[in-house]
Design a protein around this motif. Structure first.
Motif, short mmCIF file in Angstrom:
data_model
loop_
_atom_site.label_atom_id
_atom_site.label_comp_id
_atom_site.label_asym_id
_atom_site.label_seq_id
_atom_site.Cartn_x
_atom_site.Cartn_y
_atom_site.Cartn_z
N SER A 102 13.93 23.29 -12.61
CA SER A 102 12.70 22.72 -13.23
C SER A 102 11.55 23.76 -12.95
O SER A 102 11.57 24.39 -12.24
CB SER A 102 12.30 21.41 -12.60
N PHE A 103 10.40 23.38 -13.76
CA PHE A 103 9.18 23.95 -13.54
C PHE A 103 8.69 23.91 -12.25
O PHE A 103 8.57 24.92 -11.60
CB PHE A 103 8.46 23.73 -14.43
N THR A 104 8.69 22.83 -11.58
CA THR A 104 8.34 22.57 -10.29
C THR A 104 9.27 23.58 -9.06
O THR A 104 8.81 24.13 -8.30
CB THR A 104 8.36 21.15 -9.72
N ARG A 147 2.80 18.00 -21.79
CA ARG A 147 2.21 18.47 -20.74
C ARG A 147 1.69 19.86 -20.62
O ARG A 147 2.42 20.86 -20.94
CB ARG A 147 3.18 18.45 -19.35
N ARG A 149 1.73 22.76 -18.04
CA ARG A 149 2.04 23.00 -16.64
C ARG A 149 1.40 24.16 -15.93
O ARG A 149 0.97 25.34 -16.66
CB ARG A 149 3.48 23.48 -16.71
N GLU A 159 4.31 22.27 -22.50
CA GLU A 159 5.89 21.52 -22.91
C GLU A 159 5.93 20.22 -23.60
O GLU A 159 4.87 19.38 -23.05
CB GLU A 159 6.54 21.48 -21.59
N SER A 180 7.63 15.90 -10.38
CA SER A 180 8.71 16.62 -11.04
C SER A 180 9.42 15.55 -11.90
O SER A 180 10.01 14.68 -11.26
CB SER A 180 9.55 17.45 -9.96
N LEU A 181 9.52 15.86 -13.27
CA LEU A 181 10.08 15.00 -14.02
C LEU A 181 11.81 14.85 -13.82
O LEU A 181 12.55 14.04 -13.47
CB LEU A 181 10.02 15.63 -15.60
N TYR A 182 12.16 16.13 -13.40
CA TYR A 182 13.70 16.26 -13.06
C TYR A 182 14.01 15.59 -11.61
O TYR A 182 14.94 14.91 -11.64
CB TYR A 182 14.05 17.87 -12.74
N ARG A 225 14.81 23.95 -25.07
CA ARG A 225 15.86 23.71 -24.15
C ARG A 225 16.63 22.43 -24.63
O ARG A 225 15.93 21.45 -24.94
CB ARG A 225 15.50 23.73 -22.70
N GLU A 236 17.78 15.75 -23.23
CA GLU A 236 16.33 16.28 -23.05
C GLU A 236 16.33 17.40 -24.15
O GLU A 236 17.11 18.25 -24.19
CB GLU A 236 16.16 16.64 -21.85
N VAL A 238 13.56 19.96 -25.25
CA VAL A 238 12.21 20.43 -24.89
C VAL A 238 11.76 21.66 -25.74
O VAL A 238 12.49 22.51 -25.89
CB VAL A 238 11.82 20.96 -23.35
N TYR A 242 5.05 29.17 -23.66
CA TYR A 242 4.59 29.94 -22.29
C TYR A 242 3.63 31.14 -22.46
O TYR A 242 3.90 31.61 -23.46
CB TYR A 242 6.05 30.70 -21.38
C1 16G Z 1 11.25 23.36 -17.12
C2 16G Z 1 12.18 23.21 -18.50
C3 16G Z 1 11.87 21.81 -18.95
C4 16G Z 1 11.93 20.63 -18.05
C5 16G Z 1 10.95 21.00 -16.95
C6 16G Z 1 11.02 19.81 -15.83
C7 16G Z 1 12.11 25.39 -19.16
C8 16G Z 1 11.83 26.26 -20.32
N1 16G Z 1 11.89 24.19 -19.24
O1 16G Z 1 10.01 23.64 -17.42
O2 16G Z 1 13.03 21.69 -20.10
O3 16G Z 1 11.71 19.48 -18.85
O4 16G Z 1 11.42 22.17 -16.36
O5 16G Z 1 9.90 20.41 -14.97
O6 16G Z 1 12.35 25.98 -18.13
P1 16G Z 1 9.36 19.37 -13.77
O7 16G Z 1 10.74 18.83 -13.10
O8 16G Z 1 8.86 20.26 -13.07
O9 16G Z 1 8.70 18.22 -14.34
#
Ligand code: 16G
Length: 255
Positions: A102-104, A147, A149, A159, A180-182, A225, A236, A238, A242
């Protein structure tokens, strides 16, 4: 600035340009400057010595110094400011394009703090493209999350995630600006098995410019993605923009 820069290095940088070498002089100078940046003898935001100083220090022509600097500007390692000089650019963040992170997590791995500005979070019916990407019927309920980021408070990407409502409805009540969404999806039992990702060159649009803090028309890396769950079902889709000046992707290739 000027000579004090060289002197402050205590002569460490004297190993210079080898005039006997078949490697062109401008290229040797490029490597010297690159090395200084890597060793943080020259730091982000700091002015580099002038062309004249490089010429005198290394006994090279103005043209040679100019070519080395120009190429490093084109590669994004340095940037010029009209009338002020040439400076070291911020390091690009690298993402290794193999791990499903994830981005986080990406930012954490680099010792940076991720945060988000949630611009939109809506439940809506899937349009034709989103429906196709997620393998569902048009009109199926989805959550659309838009969002900005940030990494250490600086915008990195914009994103737009489209998530199956039945999978993501739990996040509708979560404040995703610091979360974090994930991680939230994992808590809800979602196991991510893989993602398919594509990269494309593009430009920052008028509408995106303000959020990303760069002028419209700046170079961008467009990433799409599709992420699959434990049952190999896409949940998902996305689309992200960037900032090309801050982000770079690397891959390891095996024979
Ligand atoms: C990354 C992913 C994106 C996902 C996000 C969740 C890429 C290009 N994209 O940015 O698909 O939704 O992570 O991030 O890598 P989060 O858990 O930090 O919210």
């Amino acid at each position: 600035m000027g000579y004090s820069f060289w002197l402050s290095e205590g002569g460490a940088r004297l190993a210079g340009i080898d005039t006997e070498s078949p490697v062109p002089k401008y290229y040797q100078l490029k490597e010297i400057i690159r090395d200084m940046i890597e060793k943080e003898e020259l730091r982000a935001g700091q002015a580099i010595p002038s062309e004249r100083e490089f010429c005198e220090r290394y006994g090279i022509s103005r043209m040679t110094a100019r070519q080395a600097i120009m190429e490093l500007v084109n590669e994004g390692l340095l940037y010029r400011e009209q009338g002020r000089g040439t400076f070291v650019a911020e390091k690009k963040l690298q993402q290794e394009a193999v791990r499903l992170t994830s981005f986080t997590q990406d930012m954490r791995d680099r010792g940076m703090r991720a945060s988000s500005r949630v611009l939109e979070m809506e439940v809506e019916p899937a349009g034709p493209v989103v429906a196709r990407m997620l393998g569902v019927d048009r009109g199926t309920r989805i959550v659309r999350l838009r969002r900005v980021r940030d990494a250490d408070g600086e915008p990195m990407a914009l994103e737009t995630s489209h998530l199956l409502y039945e999978v993501a409805r739990g996040v509708l009540d979560v404040d995703l600006s610091e979360r974090s969404l994930y991680e939230e999806l994992r808590k809800a039992g979602v196991r991510m098995s893989r993602a398919e990702q594509s990269y494309e060159a593009g430009l920052v649009s008028e509408a995106e410019a303000e959020h990303l803090g760069v002028p419209a028309g700046s170079p961008a890396l467009l990433i799409e993605r599709i992420t699959f769950d434990q049952n190999d079902r896409p949940f998902e889709y996305v689309k992200s923009t960037y900032r090309a000046d801050r982000y770079r992707v690397t891959t390891v290739l095996h024979p």
